[in-house]
Motif scaffolding. Structure first.
Motif, PDB file in Angstrom:
ATOM      1  N   ALA A 115       0.828  -1.207   0.000  1.00  0.00           N
ATOM      2  CA  ALA A 115       0.000   0.000   0.000  1.00  0.00           C
ATOM      3  C   ALA A 115       0.862   1.256   0.000  1.00  0.00           C
ATOM      4  O   ALA A 115       0.552   2.243  -0.678  1.00  0.00           O
ATOM      5  CB  ALA A 115      -0.929  -0.009   1.216  1.00  0.00           C
ATOM      6  N   ILE A 116       1.969   1.236   0.758  1.00  0.00           N
ATOM      7  CA  ILE A 116       2.889   2.377   0.770  1.00  0.00           C
ATOM      8  C   ILE A 116       3.448   2.611  -0.629  1.00  0.00           C
ATOM      9  O   ILE A 116       3.532   3.754  -1.103  1.00  0.00           O
ATOM     10  CB  ILE A 116       4.034   2.115   1.776  1.00  0.00           C
ATOM     11  N   ALA A 117       3.814   1.526  -1.311  1.00  0.00           N
ATOM     12  CA  ALA A 117       4.369   1.651  -2.669  1.00  0.00           C
ATOM     13  C   ALA A 117       3.342   2.246  -3.627  1.00  0.00           C
ATOM     14  O   ALA A 117       3.672   3.113  -4.449  1.00  0.00           O
ATOM     15  CB  ALA A 117       4.826   0.284  -3.166  1.00  0.00           C
ATOM     16  N   ARG A 118       2.097   1.813  -3.526  1.00  0.00           N
ATOM     17  CA  ARG A 118       1.065   2.316  -4.442  1.00  0.00           C
ATOM     18  C   ARG A 118       0.780   3.800  -4.194  1.00  0.00           C
ATOM     19  O   ARG A 118       0.604   4.584  -5.145  1.00  0.00           O
ATOM     20  CB  ARG A 118      -0.211   1.498  -4.300  1.00  0.00           C
ATOM     21  N   THR A 177       4.970   0.230  -8.655  1.00  0.00           N
ATOM     22  CA  THR A 177       3.769  -0.556  -8.958  1.00  0.00           C
ATOM     23  C   THR A 177       4.107  -2.037  -9.062  1.00  0.00           C
ATOM     24  O   THR A 177       3.367  -2.895  -8.556  1.00  0.00           O
ATOM     25  CB  THR A 177       3.130  -0.064 -10.265  1.00  0.00           C
ATOM     26  N   ARG A 178       5.239  -2.364  -9.701  1.00  0.00           N
ATOM     27  CA  ARG A 178       5.654  -3.768  -9.803  1.00  0.00           C
ATOM     28  C   ARG A 178       5.958  -4.340  -8.416  1.00  0.00           C
ATOM     29  O   ARG A 178       5.607  -5.485  -8.114  1.00  0.00           O
ATOM     30  CB  ARG A 178       6.878  -3.902 -10.717  1.00  0.00           C
ATOM     31  N   ILE A 179       6.597  -3.545  -7.585  1.00  0.00           N
ATOM     32  CA  ILE A 179       6.890  -4.000  -6.223  1.00  0.00           C
ATOM     33  C   ILE A 179       5.593  -4.289  -5.469  1.00  0.00           C
ATOM     34  O   ILE A 179       5.480  -5.300  -4.757  1.00  0.00           O
ATOM     35  CB  ILE A 179       7.733  -2.945  -5.478  1.00  0.00           C
ATOM     36  N   ALA A 180       4.614  -3.402  -5.603  1.00  0.00           N
ATOM     37  CA  ALA A 180       3.334  -3.601  -4.914  1.00  0.00           C
ATOM     38  C   ALA A 180       2.660  -4.898  -5.354  1.00  0.00           C
ATOM     39  O   ALA A 180       2.132  -5.655  -4.521  1.00  0.00           O
ATOM     40  CB  ALA A 180       2.416  -2.404  -5.171  1.00  0.00           C
ATOM     41  N   VAL A 181       2.676  -5.178  -6.652  1.00  0.00           N
ATOM     42  CA  VAL A 181       2.069  -6.418  -7.164  1.00  0.00           C
ATOM     43  C   VAL A 181       2.784  -7.638  -6.598  1.00  0.00           C
ATOM     44  O   VAL A 181       2.155  -8.612  -6.160  1.00  0.00           O
ATOM     45  CB  VAL A 181       2.102  -6.422  -8.705  1.00  0.00           C
TER      46      VAL A 181
END
Length: 270
Positions: free
Chosen positions: A19-22, A41-45
């Motif tokens: 959530a922090i990444a997004r 976004t890739r990290i969040a996924v």
């Protein structure tokens, strides 16, 4: 068999960091680079995928005892890929070992500080030291409640990643400062002198030997102006540039940095 409390706590941390990444990638969009936003976004996924694996994969057993200190293979792979993306994109403010926050409930590992910038000026040194001290305090709180999956853990993680973001911004400001200084004359080599007894003696030493001198600390042992990854060094020398003094140890790299810091300190007071 349901997921272990260790796995559920790790999953909670993974979803929180996702959530922090997004948020960082979208609103208020602090990352001006499209490549950086895509990396977040890739990290969040990947973190969401790791969390799902942690929540749904059945834990292994050994002799009828549930194994709590191993990651599902899919979660391990996802976290490994996320860490590599962070390492390749330092400007996003996620340290290269950020997945240690996720694995701590499972492996009980410590969370390392990001690599030190070893900035040359005393102001930047103090700013990084403050960030590291605050991060260490948050790490201690998170370590004390490894299996918690609550608002306190969420708040501590958000605070930690805010500090990581500030450290990334500090790195950018240091890079800009270094670029500005690249064409400045080099600091003259520090001339070794005996410890001056008075400020007047130091002034005479500068007049005799040049703008930059170094001398032993005869009575006090202070902290070196550089701290490597939270490890302090004892300062046994003083480096002076036209009277602006910086304590340092005998490490040649630290002494050179002290000469630069002393000049910057002198220039800031000029």
């Amino acid at each position: 068999m349901s997921a272990t409390p260790n796995a559920l706590a790790a999953a909670f941390r993974a979803r929180t960091i996702a959530a922090i990444a997004r948020v960082r990638a979208t609103f208020p969009a602090p990352i001006p680079n499209a490549e950086g936003r895509a990396a977040l976004t890739r990290i969040a996924v990947l973190l969401d995928f790791a969390a799902h694996s942690l929540e749904t994969e059945e834990p292994g057993t050994l002799g009828g005892i549930v194994i709590t200190n191993e990651l599902p293979f899919d979660a391990y792979e996802a976290l490994h890929k996320a860490a590599n993306i962070a390492a390749d994109n330092p400007a996003i403010g996620f340290p290269p070992r950020f997945t240690q926050y996720v694995t701590a409930p499972v492996f009980r590992n410590e969370v390392e500080l990001p690599p030190s910038l070893l900035p040359g000026g005393p102001v930047l040194i103090a700013r990084e030291g403050d960030l590291f001290a605050r991060l260490l305090a948050l790490h201690a709180h998170l370590q004390a409640k490894l299996l918690a999956a609550d608002e306190v853990t969420e708040a501590n993680l958000m605070a930690a990643f805010t500090l990581h973001w500030k450290h990334a911004q500090l790195a950018e400001s240091e890079a800009v400062a270094v670029a500005r200084l690249v064409h400045r004359p080099a600091v003259p080599a520090a001339v070794e002198i005996a410890a001056p007894a008075t400020p007047m003696a130091l002034r005479r030493a500068h007049e005799a030997h040049g703008p930059t001198v170094t001398y032993p600390l005869s009575h006090r042992r202070l902290p070196c102006h550089i701290s490597d990854q939270g490890v302090t060094h004892t300062a046994v020398r003083m480096v002076s540039h036209l009277g602006a003094t910086i304590t340092t140890c005998d490490d040649p790299t630290h002494r050179d940095a002290a000469a630069v810091a002393a000049r910057e300190l002198h220039d800031s007071h000029a």
